[in-house]
Design a protein around this motif. Structure first.
Motif: not given
Length: 337
Positions: A73-87
């Motif tokens: 969930y923290l990764h999901f939330l991070q994606g909403l606010f700062t973006g994320r990388d999918y490995s």
């Protein structure tokens, strides 16, 4: 001498914004739990029914579903606010904020997909908004000012008929009458505004009328009741006793009393319309958020479904906060605090 400490007062608008953010955070938790934590395999749903076990495992690794739920969930939330990388695989797939995931069915980021579909939904909602305000408020005012006469009875019958007719039935009747029998218009095909403004308007005319007429019945009732309530207040009797003209009373006081709740409700309905006009978009083939949601459910495209649900929820929450502010601005008797 010690000065008394005054309580810290948060500006009303900031208070509304803070409340909306808390609701959005709660909404993100609820959506994530329902779609990613509930029984089932989210990796299988995200990848699709045609994926083999190897592909499902790759999607599970890319989505980070092997980590604990709180970390997911923290990764999901991070994606909403700062973006994320999918490995996973040979490299990294970066998703810019607000990142709503990656659609493996469309091979696109969900945010890009929704932004492509948003103009069609906004076009539909804005046109319907104009129609339901003009028709609904006009009908409600006329009904209130002609109370007890044949005009009010006729408008009441029309309002009840529009309220009781499902939106898809109204849309089908318009298609059959205008396009099939009378042949006044061709069957609608969505054309982007930037491509051809005239064709954009003509092809959205029937969807606008369908949603506008359906919603206008609610606004007619609301405007009528608000106007009659305002005209029955004591200060209106005082104005009449002092010889103030009826036209001035209606324009300056009755209309103002009816406008405040209409503005607030319009903001909420417009927010709900962002993704809520599923039947209308599907009936007229409009490639908006509602149709995107239906298509995502049909092929079990989990990231798209989650993204559309979050977008619709965010639109409703923001519209509710805006409605509170607009209601207070339109009616000074209402405090924002």
């Amino acid at each position: 001498m010690t000065l008394p400490q005054l309580p810290l007062r948060v500006p009303p608008v900031l208070g509304r914004a803070g409340g909306a953010l808390l609701v959005l955070l709660a909404l993100s938790v609820t959506v994530y739990v329902l779609f990613y934590v509930a029984p089932g395999d989210p990796a299988r749903l995200a990848c699709g029914e045609r994926c083999n076990p190897v592909q499902v495992a790759q999607v599970r690794e890319q989505l980070g579903l092997n980590a604990p739920v709180t970390v997911q969930y923290l990764h999901f939330l991070q994606g909403l606010f700062t973006g994320r990388d999918y490995s996973g695989g040979a490299g990294l797939l970066h998703c810019d904020a607000p990142c709503l995931g990656f659609s493996y069915q469309n091979d696109r980021q969900v945010t890009e997909l929704l932004l492509d579909r948003l103009p069609a939904t906004l076009s539909l909602a804005l046109g319907a908004l104009v129609i339901w305000l003009v028709v609904g408020v006009g009908t409600g005012l006329l009904s209130a000012l002609r109370r007890g006469g044949i005009t009010e009875r006729a408008l009441t019958v029309l309002t009840l008929g529009a309220t009781g007719t499902p939106v898809f039935v109204l849309g089908l009747l318009l298609l059959m009458a205008v396009c099939a029998y009378l042949q006044w218009l061709p069957f609608p095909t969505y054309v982007p505004l930037g491509q051809d403004p005239e064709q954009w308007a003509w092809n959205l005319l029937l969807p606008w009328i369908t949603l506008g007429v359906f919603e206008s019945a609610k606004y007619a009732r609301l405007t009528r009741s608000s106007t009659l309530e305002t005209l029955a207040e004591d200060h209106i009797r005082t104005f009449r006793a002092y010889g103030v003209g009826e036209r001035a009373i209606i324009i300056r006081h009755a209309v103002r009393g009816a406008v405040a709740p209409v503005i607030a409700l319009s903001a909420v309905d417009f927010g709900t319309m962002i993704g809520g006009a599923v039947l209308t978009e599907s009936l007229f083939g409009i490639p908006g958020l509602g149709k995107t949601l239906i298509d995502g459910v049909r092929v079990m495209d989990l990231p798209v479904v989650v993204g559309v649900v979050l977008a619709i929820g965010a639109a409703v929450v923001v519209a509710g906060a805006v409605a509170d502010v607009l209601y207070a601005l339109a009616d000074r008797r209402v405090a924002l605090a």
